[in-house]
Structures are given as C-alpha cells and as structure tokens.
Design an enzyme around this catalytic site. Structure first.
Site, PDB file in Angstrom:
ATOM      1  N   ASP A 210      36.901  47.834  35.902  1.00 31.47           N
ATOM      2  CA  ASP A 210      35.841  46.915  36.196  1.00 31.47           C
ATOM      3  C   ASP A 210      34.750  46.874  35.112  1.00 31.47           C
ATOM      4  O   ASP A 210      34.367  48.061  34.338  1.00 31.47           O
ATOM      5  CB  ASP A 210      35.272  47.549  37.511  1.00 31.47           C
ATOM      6  CG  ASP A 210      33.970  46.365  37.865  1.00 31.47           C
ATOM      7  OD1 ASP A 210      34.533  45.289  38.325  1.00 31.47           O
ATOM      8  OD2 ASP A 210      32.820  46.930  37.932  1.00 31.47           O
ATOM      9  N   GLU A 252      39.051  44.060  33.113  1.00 27.78           N
ATOM     10  CA  GLU A 252      38.122  42.835  33.821  1.00 27.78           C
ATOM     11  C   GLU A 252      37.066  42.612  32.618  1.00 27.78           C
ATOM     12  O   GLU A 252      36.025  43.516  32.464  1.00 27.78           O
ATOM     13  CB  GLU A 252      37.436  42.991  34.933  1.00 27.78           C
ATOM     14  CG  GLU A 252      36.772  41.845  35.620  1.00 27.78           C
ATOM     15  CD  GLU A 252      35.456  42.100  36.074  1.00 27.78           C
ATOM     16  OE1 GLU A 252      34.822  41.159  36.709  1.00 27.78           O
ATOM     17  OE2 GLU A 252      34.698  43.262  35.909  1.00 27.78           O
TER      18      GLU A 252
HETATM   19  C1  NOJ Z   1      33.121  43.082  38.999  1.00 32.59           C
HETATM   20  C2  NOJ Z   1      33.637  42.793  40.549  1.00 32.59           C
HETATM   21  O1  NOJ Z   1      34.613  42.273  40.250  1.00 32.59           O
HETATM   22  C3  NOJ Z   1      32.416  42.629  41.358  1.00 32.59           C
HETATM   23  O2  NOJ Z   1      33.036  42.564  42.856  1.00 32.59           O
HETATM   24  C4  NOJ Z   1      31.442  43.519  41.353  1.00 32.59           C
HETATM   25  O3  NOJ Z   1      30.036  43.208  42.046  1.00 32.59           O
HETATM   26  C5  NOJ Z   1      30.816  43.798  39.812  1.00 32.59           C
HETATM   27  N1  NOJ Z   1      32.017  43.994  38.938  1.00 32.59           N
HETATM   28  C6  NOJ Z   1      29.821  44.939  39.960  1.00 32.59           C
HETATM   29  O4  NOJ Z   1      30.856  46.275  40.001  1.00 32.59           O
END
Ligand code: NOJ
Length: 552
Positions: A210, A252
C-alpha cells in the site's frame, strides 16, 4: 518454505504474468458465523465459486486487527487477524483451502503508516525518549515539508496533526489517525521484513504493498518517489528474493507511468505495479467514442524489465481515482460519470462498474473485454462479475464495499444475522438490489453476466499473449475503432473494439500478416483470410472481437 509447490502454473516464478486477480474484502464476502460480518470461514465456503469463475489469485483487503477507521488500512497489529474475521487457524485453513484449489493468495502490506491505536504509536507518544519515538515522524512545528500535497482532500487540512500527549506534531499522508512510520529508522525496515516473513512463512503468495511512494520525507521535495524510498523497497525485495523466491510484490503507486517505472527498478524492486492512468481512460474512450486517450497513455508507458508486469483494473475498493488525468479530463469525467455531486469524493468517483455504465450490458462487456485484452494482468473487483450496484449515501468509500449478493433470500445469502446487524446495509433497490442481482439467479440464467464473465475468462486463459505479449496498435481511419495485435512468441491475437454506440466499419492494415486466418475466439469460426487489401470489419454498437491468427 522455498520448495513449496505453488498452485496455478506450478513452479513458474512468473505466474503473476498469466494470472487473473480477484480483489475481495473478507468482511463483505460471506458471513460464516452469523454475526453480520464476513469472515474466513464464510470465504472458504465460497472458494468453489471463485474457482468456477476461473480467477487465479485472490487479493485479500486488510484482515488485521484495526479500529476500522480506514476499513482496515489502519492496522493495530500486523501479526494477527481481526477477531471478527476469525482466528489465525481460520486464516491458515483458508490459505490451504485456496491453495488446494490452485488459487493463490496475496494479502495487504500497509507499510507507510499504522493506526494511531497501534502499540508502537502508543509507546512512541509516551515521551520523546521512548525507544519507539523514532518509529514515527515528529516535529515541534507544523511547517516542515511545506507544499506536500494532501491526498484525502475532503477530510484532512494538513499532513501534520498535533499529539496532545507528547505535545508535538506527527506526520501522516492519509487520515490523521494514520501516523506515518519513519523508514529512515533501520529498525522500522527490519520490523517490516519481520511482518513479511511472518505471512510468507504461513504461505501467502505475495503482497499488494500500500501507498509505496510516501515512505521517506525530505525537506524541499514533494516527499514522493524519493531515491531513499527506493532503497527501502530494494532492501525488502532483496530479502524476499533470497528467502522466498516465486512470491510476488505488487506496488500501489498512483502516479504517471514514467513515475511508476522506477518501482520496477532493474527488476529488483516490484514484480508488479498498478497502472493507474489506464483506468479512467478506458471510461473516457468509451464516452468520447474515441480510442485516443487509451492509445496515448499506452504508447507513453515505458518498457518494463522482463520479469515485471502491470496490473490493470476497472474498479476497486477506492473511488475511481481521477488524480492521473488533466483538470480538463477530470471535469469531463465528473460531468459524464458523476453529475450528482454526492457520487464524488476526494479526486474521484465512488461508484461501481455497472452503475457507472448505466447498467448497459454491452458497455460492461466491452470494458471487461478491454481489461482482459490490454497489456497487464487484470484485477476484477468482487461483485462486478454479477454487475452489483453501489450506495453513494453510505459515506467515505463504503458504498462500493457492500455485502456480496449470493441469492434473493435473507440478506442476499450473505449472512444469517438480523439485517440490522449487518456491518452495512445490502443494496436493496429494485434495479441493483440482491433480489434482482445475485449469484444464484445468474447461475440459473445461461446468458447472465456471470456466465459471460466465466466464458471470457476461460477464453483469455487459452492464450498467453494476453498476459505476456507486446502490443501494436493498428490505427484505422475510423477513430471509433480501437484495434491492436498482442503477440507472444508464435502466438498473435487480433483485438478489435467498437467504442461507439452505433454500428461502425473499420479497415485494418494487416498487410504484414497476409495469409493468416483470423479465428474468432468465442465461437471458433474462421474469418476470411487476410490478404493484401485492408481488412474490413463491420462492428455492431460496443461490439468487440478477439481473433487468434492461424497460418495454414
Ligand atoms: C490506499 C488504499 O487503497 C486506501 O483504501 C487507503 O485508504 C489508503 N491507501 C490509506 O491506507
């Protein structure tokens, strides 16, 4: 662990290049113990459904203990399972049951931040000389790293928040209850590796990592994509490669392709990264009835190292993000897809696939056709395979995280609990509600979206060129036609899409493929042999064709 035989294409370390991924939330899938919240026991009972659908790898959204102020992305303990999702044994059982069926599993690694309820943060805030103090990013003032953008624009005013306990500011790129970890501290890196090891030993096949661009902060920069962040990521990859080859890291990084490219490194950082900007452009091309936005973004995408792969998607658990578009394009997307302001959040649109496409089956098929034929490995979002709807009134991004709709009965077959007890209401309107849209009824209807999705997945699985091949666009004079060749080794696939809501004809220049016979992949029918003249195809509204080329 190294010798563990993996499901899917056994032993192939590049398995993720051929895989179709399915993103799901344990909480939303199936409640096995009747408490109103999905859990691992419930998920195990639905693995056969996923196998039948034909996907290869499940991506499980955060499953850790958490106060759930960001749906689990606010982790309070990296070494355990949220009690409402089950026990560690339930998780192990799930992993084994998935692997037995040849399904791989990747989980979430939220590296950038923890919950403010995490004991690390609770210790860190005790005093400035606490050994954990330096695990987070502190400041006496809130004017350091000025100009760094705020991501959650609708809720946060600053990337700094005041901690009344230790009387200092702490840094956070997301919600104020999600303090950023300090990756300049080697102990934090080591601990993240320990977390990875813990789950890898249990058998997970990889991680969706993430928010990777934000690990390190430096004065005078945007605090994004810094070289030091890449050092951290290379460190984690090197450990993974040494101890657990064949497992996969997926980044991501919601950035332009040229800024994501460094996350593949020289093949020594991530195996995969999401290609964010492709996503809104699929919707844009459809609305504009013009291939330009898609061709442009793909042609601008740099080459990636041989072992690497893009991940592409239509929708996920977040808003349909419009960060990677121009201001003008964003206005266009809002105008066309979220005229109702309540559907907008941060820089995006909180809607699911089917309602975004006005329930038009032809558009849903066309966009899935693009998803499954453009370069990269496709990620499906749970419920989109049956055309589930959303509920923009639920706040934050919860409207796209409602319970899976299994049948037309009690709670849509999601849970035996009282409806009031469900973590959030099921979709129940007459168009997208569980009585109208559900797995059981679609199983019984041969022409349902679900059956169609199974079929197209099956067909994609017959050609490796989709996952591994290169792409060459054919550019017929008719710009409503988006056509490309996907080639891998001796295999060539011709894909032709009509982006328009009206019938169209396209003349394709296929001279260099003269003599080949296009075999339509859904029905197996041979089309006329390719000759010297332009190849003429007439296409119904929103129609698309996949052809495998055969030389006799
Ligand atoms: C990316 C995630 O996809 C999202 O759902 C989340 O709120 C943020 N990162 C913060 O962790």
């Amino acid at each position: 662990m190294n010798g563990r035989t993996s499901p899917g294409s056994p032993g192939d370390p590049l398995w993720y290049k051929d895989a179709i991924f399915y993103e799901l939330h344990v909480k939303a899938f199936r409640d096995g113990n009747g408490d109103g919240m999905g859990d691992f026991k419930g998920l195990v009972s639905r693995l056969d459904y996923l196998k039948e659908l034909g996907v290869d790898c499940l991506w499980i959204l955060p499953m850790y203990p958490s106060p759930f102020r960001d749906d689990g992305y606010d982790i309070a303990d990296y070494y355990s399972i949220h009690p409402q999702y089950g026990t560690m044994d339930d998780f192990r059982e799930f992993l084994d049951a998935a692997h037995e069926r040849g399904l791989r599993v990747i989980t979430e690694l939220v590296v950038n931040h923890t919950s403010d309820q995490h004991p690390w943060f609770q210790e860190a805030r005790q005093s400035t000389d606490n050994p954990r103090r330096d695990w987070y990013v502190w400041s006496d003032t809130d004017d350091r790293y000025r100009g760094v953008r705020i991501i959650f624009l609708d809720t946060e005013m600053s990337n700094w928040s005041w901690d009344p306990v230790s009387k200092a500011y702490y840094w956070h790129r997301f919600f104020s209850h999600q303090p950023d970890l300090n990756f300049d501290n080697p102990a934090v890196r080591e601990e993240m590796w320990n977390v990875m090891r813990f789950w890898l030993d249990m058998g997970v096949d990889g991680f969706r990592v993430d928010a990777v661009p934000y690990l390190i902060e430096r004065e005078g920069t945007s605090c994004e994509n810094l070289p030091e962040t890449h050092d951290v990521l290379r460190f984690l990859r090197e450990r993974l490669e040494t101890h657990y080859p064949g497992r996969m890291l997926l980044a991501e990084a919601n950035m332009w392709p040229e800024d994501v490219r460094p996350y593949f490194g020289e093949g020594d950082e991530f195996h995969m990264a999401f290609h964010f900007p492709i996503m809104p452009r699929m919707f844009m091309a459809l609305r504009l009835e013009d291939r330009k936005p898609l061709v442009e973004i793909i042609e601008r995408t740099p080459e990636i190292p041989a072992g690497c792969q893009w991940g592409i998607f239509l929708r996920n658990h977040d808003e349909l993000t419009l960060e990677m578009v121009t201001d003008e394009e964003r206005d266009y997307m809002y105008q066309e897809y979220a005229r109702d302001r309540v559907a907008r959040i941060n820089l995006g649109i909180r809607r699911r696939l089917a309602p975004l496409l006005e329930g038009d089956r032809r558009k849903i098929e066309l966009l899935n056709g693009l998803l499954l034929s453009l370069p990269g490995s496709p990620f499906l979002y749970y419920g989109d395979e049956i055309g589930m709807g959303d509920n923009v009134y639920l706040g934050d991004r919860n409207g796209v995280r409602t319970p899976m709709q299994w049948n037309g009965g009690w709670n849509g077959g999601f849970s035996d609990a009282d409806p009031e007890q469900i973590y959030q209401p099921l979709i129940s309107n007459p168009v997208y509600g569980y009585q109208a849209v559900n797995v059981d009824s679609q199983r019984r209807t041969p022409h349902s979206l679900l059956h169609w999705m199974r079929r197209i997945i099956q067909i994609r699985q017959t050609a490796r060129a989709f996952g591994r091949g290169d792409i060459r666009f054919l550019k017929p004079a008719n710009h409503r036609i988006l056509a490309y060749l996907r080639t891998y080794e001796k295999e060539t696939i011709l894909v032709v899409n009509n982006l328009a809501g009206t019938a169209q004809a396209g003349e394709l220049d296929l001279k260099d493929l003269e003599g080949a016979i296009p075999i339509e992949m859904f029905g197996g029918s041979p089309f006329p042999r390719i000759g010297e003249l332009p190849y003429l195809l007439t296409m119904a509204p929103y129609q698309f064709h996949w052809f495998k080329l055969r030389w006799l």
